[in-house]
Design an enzyme around this catalytic site. Structure first.
Site, PDB file in Angstrom:
ATOM      1  N   LYS A  55       0.775  -1.179   0.031  1.00 40.93           N
ATOM      2  CA  LYS A  55      -0.025   0.044   0.038  1.00 40.93           C
ATOM      3  C   LYS A  55       0.832   1.216   0.097  1.00 40.93           C
ATOM      4  CE  LYS A  55      -4.138  -1.771   0.079  1.00 40.93           C
ATOM      5  NZ  LYS A  55      -3.743  -3.208  -0.085  1.00 40.93           N
ATOM      6  N   ASP A 131     -10.237  -2.199  -3.346  1.00 41.98           N
ATOM      7  CA  ASP A 131     -10.421  -2.275  -1.914  1.00 41.98           C
ATOM      8  C   ASP A 131     -10.137  -1.023  -1.256  1.00 41.98           C
ATOM      9  OD1 ASP A 131      -7.677  -2.838  -2.524  1.00 41.98           O
ATOM     10  OD2 ASP A 131      -7.306  -3.579  -0.629  1.00 41.98           O
ATOM     11  N   ASP A 132     -10.783  -0.693  -0.025  1.00 35.82           N
ATOM     12  CA  ASP A 132     -10.636   0.300   0.872  1.00 35.82           C
ATOM     13  C   ASP A 132     -10.664   1.639   0.211  1.00 35.82           C
ATOM     14  OD1 ASP A 132     -10.259  -1.772   2.637  1.00 35.82           O
ATOM     15  OD2 ASP A 132      -7.842  -1.587   2.735  1.00 35.82           O
ATOM     16  N   ASN A 270      -1.528 -12.513   3.288  1.00 37.74           N
ATOM     17  CA  ASN A 270      -1.159 -11.168   3.570  1.00 37.74           C
ATOM     18  C   ASN A 270      -0.755 -11.122   5.031  1.00 37.74           C
ATOM     19  OD1 ASN A 270      -0.787  -8.392   3.029  1.00 37.74           O
ATOM     20  ND2 ASN A 270      -2.959  -8.138   4.126  1.00 37.74           N
TER      21      ASN A 270
END
Length: 698
Positions: A55, A131-132, A270
Site C-alpha cells: 500500500k 479495496d478500501d 497477507n
C-alpha cells in the site's frame, strides 16, 4: 528444492492452484533483498505465487498514473526476474480506486500505459484492486454508469482485454468480505453485478466472512462462489498486523478446513508487516496447501485438529518452529555477535595487552554471564504469546487464567491454611511461567541472527514488561513489598508501567473498551462507586430487598417465605452496626448494598427475632452480613470490592467471624458467595431445608 505436487484437475482441464504470499499491507514495504529471500522460501516449500501490492508504494496506489523511473524499473525487472528464477509467478497489482474517474477514457488509457510498462519489465500476471475506497461515484461517473460495480467491471474488462487476457488476472472488489456486503452476500447488488458482468477469465479476491476472518467455511465459499459465478482466490489476513502496532502473529495457519482447497482458485496470505517473523505464517500455509495432494479429500474439523489425518495446525507449527530455530542460530548474518571460532589472519591484532589472560571471577564474586542458546521451547512460548488475532496460545491462556484466579482469591491467602497453601503454590507456578518469559527474552536477545531479532524486539520487550508488572502484582497480593511491587501502588508510576500511550487513553474512555479482549471476563461498561450507607438510603435498600426476594419463578411470595435476620436488616427493622453498612451506586442510582451486625445474637434477642442459626454458629461467627445486588449489576467485581471493604471494617471492630443467611432459591447470591471462594458452607443440624448458611473466619 522442489515444488509441491500438482493440484487436482477441474472438469475444464488442469487446474493451477494459486498458493503464496501477497505483500499487501499498510506500512514500510519489504526490501528487494527480503523479497528475493521470500521467493527462495516459496520455491523450497512448494508455494508458487507472489502478489506485489504494498500500500505504501506510491506508484501502486496513490500515484498510480505515474510511470516508474529508470531506477525503479531496474529494481522491478530484477525482482520479476528473481521470481521467475525460483518458479514463482509475479503478479503486479495496481490500486487506482482512490481517485479514478471511470468514465474518462484518459484514465483507462493511463491505466493501460502503466501496466504496459510493467509488462515490458517481463511481468505477465496482473491484478486490479478496488479495496478500501469510497463507494460514492463522482457526478461524471453517475451519468455514465448505472452503478459503482458497473463502472469497475467496465474498466477491469477493458484492461484485461487490452493485456491479451492474461492467464492470471485478479480483481479485488470493494465488497471483498461478507461483512461489507449490502444488505447481505446473497442480495448484494454490487457482487451480483460483478459475478454477472466480469469476464470469466478474471479471478476475484475474497477475504472471507470478515476483513480478518476467524473461520472460513466450505459453506461460505460455496455461497460466494454462487454469487460470483467462479471460485474465489482467498486473500487471507489471518496473520496481518498492520491494523495494530502492538500485535504480531506467530501462530499456525488454521481454522480453514482442507476441503476448501478444491473449492478455491487459490490462497494468498497477507502476513505481518515485519518480514522475518513471517516464517511461521508462510511455512504453515505451505503445509496446509500440500495437505490435499495425497490421498484425496479429507473431512477436517479444525476444532478437533488432533484427529485430523490431513492437517494438524499444531504439528505444522512445531515443524515450522523447528525449521525457524535453525534460522535464528545462523551466525552468518550481518550485525551478529562475533564468532567464537578464531579466524586466522596475517595481520597483527590491534589489542596485544593480553598478558593477564581471560578474566576469572574469584571466590564469592559474581560468575561470568553466559549466553544460553535459544531452544525450540523458547520459540513455542514465543508463538503462544503472539498467537493469532482471535486466539491466544495455550501458555498465554494459562497465564491469564492463573492471574485471574490469584487476583480473585487473594483474600484466601490470609484465611484457611489449605486455601493459603493452594494460593501460594499457584502463585509460585505463575512466577515460574513469568520467569520462562524472561529467559526466553534473554535467549532471543542473544540469538546470532540479528535480523529476525530486530523485527521481534519491540514485541518481546513489551511482553516482558507486561509480564513483569503482573509478576510484581502477584507478589504484592502475597505480601511481598519489593521495589517492583511498590511501583504498582504509587500514584505517579514510571512511563513504562502503563501501556498504549494516547491511543490507550482514548480507548479506556470509550464505553465498550475491553469487550473484545481474547481472554473474556465479565465486562464492566458502567462506572460503579462504593460509599457508606446513610439514612436516606433506607427506602432504596428496602425496594431492592423486596424486588430480589420476589424475583424468579421458583420463589414463593415474600409473605410466605421463612423470615430471616437478614430480611429484618434489609427491611430496616434492625439497624446495621456503625461503620458496617455500604451501598453500591451506578449512574442510575443505588443498585446494591452490604450491611452487617457485629453482634447478631444480641440484636436478635433485643428485638425478639427468632434466628435460624444455633448458638454454636453464633459462638464462632458472631457477625451477620447481608448483600444484595440488582440484576443490572452484571460485573461482580464492584460487589466483590464492596464486601471486601465491609469485611475489613468488621475486622477492625474486633469481630473474628462472619456468617450470612441465604435461601436456596436465591441462586444468584449463592453463586456470588461461592465465587468469592473465602465463604464456606456451615453445617448446622437445625437449619430449615430451604436455607443455607455460609461463614468466614477473619
Amino acid at each position: 528444492m522442489s515444488a509441491a505436487k500438482p493440484q487436482p484437475e477441474s472438469p475444464g482441464g488442469p487446474r493451477r492452484f494459486i498458493r503464496g504470499v501477497v505483500e499487501g499491507f499498510y506500512g514500510r514495504p519489504w526490501t528487494m533483498e527480503q523479497r528475493t529471500e521470500l521467493f527462495k522460501r516459496e520455491q523450497k516449500w512448494g508455494l508458487n505465487t507472489y502478489l506485489y501490492a504494498p500500500k505504501d508504494d506510491y506508484k501502486h496506489r496513490m500515484y498510480w498514473r505515474d510511470l516508474y523511473s529508470a531506477e525503479e524499473a531496474e529494481q522491478l525487472m530484477a525482482l520479476i526476474s528473481a521470481a521467475k528464477q525460483h518458479d514463482v509467478e509475479f503478479i503486479y497489482a495496481i490500486s487506482p480506486g482512490l481517485d479514478i474517474t471511470f468514465s474518462n477514457p484518459k484514465e483507462a488509457a493511463a491505466l493501460k500505459r502503466k501496466l504496459d510498462q510493467v509488462r515490458g519489465f517481463g511481468c505477465r500476471s496482473f491484478s486490479l484492486l478496488f479495496d478500501d475506497i469510497e463507494t460514492e461515484m463522482c457526478a461524471a461517473d453517475k451519468q455514465a454508469f448505472s452503478s459503482f460495480a458497473n463502472a469497475q467491471v467496465a474498466v477491469t474488462n477493458e484492461v484485461y482485454l487490452h493485456l491479451g487476457e492474461p492467464e492470471t488476472f485478479l480483481f479485488c472488489p470493494t465488497e471483498y468480505c461478507d461483512a461489507f456486503c449490502k444488505p447481505s452476500l446473497s442480495q448484494s447488488a454490487y457482487l451480483l453485478t460483478v459475478g454477472e458482468k466480469l469476464l470469466p477469465g478474471i479471478d476475484v479476491l475474497w477475504t472471507g466472512p470478515k476483513v480478518v476472518s476467524h473461520y472460513i467455511t466450505v459453506e461460505s465459499i460455496e455461497q460466494v462462489s454462487s454469487v460470483l459465478k467462479r471460485a474465489p482466490v482467498i486473500w487471507d489476513n489471518i496473520h496481518a498486523n498492520d491494523y495494530d502496532p502492538q500485535r504480531i502473529f506467530l501462530g499456525p495457519y488454521k481454522d480453514r478446513p482442507t476441503e476448501l482447497i478444491p473449492k478455491l482458485k487459490g490462497v494468498l496470505t497477507n502476513p505481518n508487516c515485519e518480514f522475518y517473523p513471517n516464517f511461521v505464517a508462510i511455512h504453515t500455509l505451505a503445509t496446509w496447501c500440500k495437505s490435499n495432494t495425497d490421498g484425496g479429500l479429507r473431512d477436517v474439523e479444525m476444532s478437533e485438529e488432533e484427529q485430523d489425518p490431513g492437517y494438524s495446525p499444531q504439528a505444522a507449527l512445531t515443524q515450522a518452529l523447528t525449521d525457524w530455530l535453525q534460522e535464528f542460530l545462523n551466525t552468518d548474518q550481518p550485525g551478529g555477535p562475533a564468532r567464537l571460532k578464531k579466524e586466522t589472519s596475517d595481520e597483527e591484532p590491534m589489542q596485544t595487552d593480553v598478558g593477564d589472560g581471560a578474566y576469572v571471577p574469584g571466590p564469592g564474586e559474581n560468575p561470568l554471564y553466559t549466553a544460553e542458546p535459544l531452544t525450540l521451547d523458547d520459540l513455542k512460548l514465543l508463538s503462544d504469546l503472539f498467537y493469532l488475532p482471535y486466539e491466544h496460545g495455550a501458555t498465554a491462556k494459562t497465564m491469564l487464567q492463573e492471574l485471574d484466579w490469584l487476583r480473585t482469591h487473594s483474600r484466601a491467602a490470609t484465611a484457611e491454611t489449605d486455601v493459603t497453601a493452594e494460593w501460594c503454590a499457584r502463585a509460585q507456578q505463575f512466577d515460574n511461567m513469568c520467569e520462562a518469559v524472561v529467559q526466553m527474552f534473554n535467549r532471543l536477545s542473544n540469538a546470532p541472527n540479528r535480523r529476525i531479532l530486530y523485527d521481534l524486539y519491540n514485541y518481546i520487550c513489551d511482553i516482558k514488561s507486561g509480564v513483569g508488572l503482573a509478576r510484581a502484582y502477584v507478589k504484592t497480593l502475597g505480601g511481598a513489598h519489593g521495589r517492583a511491587s511498590a511501583r504498582l501502588l504509587t500514584d505517579e508510576p514510571e512511563p513504562w508501567d502503563f501501556r498504549g500511550g494516547l491511543s490507550g487513553e482514548f480507548q479506556r474512555m470509550l464505553p465498550c473498551h475491553g469487550n473484545r479482549d481474547l481472554y473474556r471476563r465479565p465486562l464492566m461498561t458502567t462506572v460503579f462507586s462504593v460509599r457508606p450507607y446513610c439514612p436516606e438510603d433506607k427506602m432504596n435498600i428496602q425496594k431492592i430487598s423486596r424486588e430480589m426476594q420476589g424475583a424468579g419463578e421458583d420463589k414463593a411470595p415474600l409473605m410466605a417465605q421463612l423470615p430471616l435476620m437478614s430480611d429484618s436488616l434489609s427491611a430496616g427493622d434492625l439497624s446495621p452496626s456503625p461503620q458496617c453498612a455500604l451501598v453500591l451506586e451506578d449512574e442510575a442510582g443505588v443498585c446494591g448494598y452490604a450491611l452487617a451486625l457485629t453482634n447478631a445474637r444480641a440484636a436478635a434477642a433485643a428485638t425478639n427475632l427468632q434466628s435460624v442459626v444455633t448458638d454454636s454458629v453464633f459462638a464462632e461467627f458472631p457477625c451477620l452480613i447481608t448483600v444484595q445486588l440488582l440484576p443490572r449489576v452484571t460485573d461482580l467485581a464492584p460487589a466483590t470490592r464492596m464486601i471486601g471493604q465491609l469485611l475489613d471494617s468488621i475486622k477492625s471492630n474486633g469481630c473474628r467471624g462472619v456468617f450470612c443467611e441465604l435461601r436456596h432459591s436465591d441462586r444468584r447470591m449463592l453463586h456470588f458467595y461461592t465465587k468469592l471462594g473465602s465463604f464456606k458452607t456451615l453445617q448446622d443440624a437445625g437449619l430449615p431445608a430451604d436455607v443455607a448458611v455460609m461463614g468466614i473466619s477473619l
